[in-house]
Every structure is written in C-alpha cells, then in structure tokens.
Motif scaffolding. Structure first.
Motif, short mmCIF file in Angstrom:
data_model
loop_
_atom_site.label_atom_id
_atom_site.label_comp_id
_atom_site.label_asym_id
_atom_site.label_seq_id
_atom_site.Cartn_x
_atom_site.Cartn_y
_atom_site.Cartn_z
N HIS A 105 0.84 -1.21 0.00
CA HIS A 105 0.00 0.00 0.00
C HIS A 105 0.87 1.26 0.00
CE1 HIS A 105 -4.25 -0.88 0.09
NE2 HIS A 105 -4.05 -1.88 0.94
N ASP A 114 0.86 4.11 -2.82
CA ASP A 114 0.66 5.53 -2.52
C ASP A 114 1.80 6.37 -3.08
OD1 ASP A 114 -1.70 4.95 -1.24
OD2 ASP A 114 -0.83 4.99 0.78
N LYS A 115 3.02 5.85 -2.96
CA LYS A 115 4.20 6.56 -3.47
C LYS A 115 4.11 6.70 -5.00
CE LYS A 115 9.21 6.16 -3.70
NZ LYS A 115 10.36 5.31 -3.41
N TYR A 136 1.35 6.65 -6.85
CA TYR A 136 0.28 7.59 -7.19
C TYR A 136 0.76 9.03 -7.02
CZ TYR A 136 -3.60 4.34 -7.90
OH TYR A 136 -4.44 3.37 -8.39
#
Length: 144
Positions: free
Chosen positions: A27, A31-32, A34
């Motif tokens: 996750h 997130d990184k 995105y």
C-alpha cells in the motif's frame, strides 16, 4: 491455557502478521507511485510549448513532452503491477487469516473440552466428599 494447538496458533498468527506487513508495505508503494504519477502529470502541465522560434527549441520542447509522457506511462505501468501484487498479497492475507481462525477455533474448542472435563471432575470430587462426610442418622428406638 495451553493446548496442543497453541504452538500452531502462534505460527499461524505470525504468518498472518507477516502478510499484514507485506500488504501495508505494498500500500505504501502504491501511494508513493500515485504521488509520483500526480507530480509527473503536474510537471507535464507546466511544460510550455513554444509557438514560434528556432527549430531546435521546438524539437527540444517536443522531446521534453515525450519524455514526460514516457515517465507518466512508466508510472501507470508500475501502478498496474503494484496493484496486481497487492491483490495477490491480499489473497495471501485472507488465506492466512482463515488458517489462523481455524486453529483459533480448534484451540477454543479444546479449551472448552478441558474446562468441561475439569468441571465434571470437580463435580465428581464434590459428590465423593459429600458421600464421605454424610452421616447416616442413627435410628433410635422409641421406647415408651
């Protein structure tokens, strides 16, 4: 209370926690990626294309736009790969949780069985003590 399932339960719990950590790290990677995709798109929006000038400047701007689009496509590809890895890790976590719950259920049942056996033994012990301490009333002959 320890049962024969306690060591197995501990192993399954450790596997489940490890799977949870893997899902969390994936996750974080997602997130990184995105965030990187978002910043790449923002950079693409800030690139100005010259409407006039030397041909070298126009080609340079075109190469800059092309390279930024390649970076964005690369980020999108990484996101797809990470999402696939995340689905796989989540499936592994689900399986680990099911295995943990199975052994947890078995341990709870074993504990209940042991407690019921102890209660039954206590009841038998109490009955035995009651029988040993029971004094039969002596019969007195009534004399008149």
């Amino acid at each position: 209370m320890k049962t024969k399932y306690t060591p197995l339960l501990q192993v399954k719990k450790n596997l489940m926690q490890k799977s949870e950590r893997v899902v969390q790290s994936i996750h974080a990677q997602l997130d990184k990626m995105y965030a990187e995709l978002e910043s790449s798109r923002a950079i693409l929006q800030t690139i100005d294309t010259p409407s006039s000038g030397k041909m070298a400047e126009l080609l340079q701007a075109k190469r800059l736009l092309t390279s930024q689009r390649v970076i964005i496509e690369d980020c999108e590809l990484h996101i797809v790969q990470i999402e696939a890895k995340l689905k796989e890790a989540q499936e592994h976590l689900r399986f680990a949780m099911i295995e943990y719950e199975k052994f947890n259920y078995l341990e709870v049942q074993e504990i209940k069985k042991i407690e019921d056996a102890k209660k039954l033994q206590e009841a038998k012990d109490l009955d035995e003590v009651a029988l040993m301490t029971f004094k039969q009333p002596t019969r007195y002959k009534e004399e008149f």
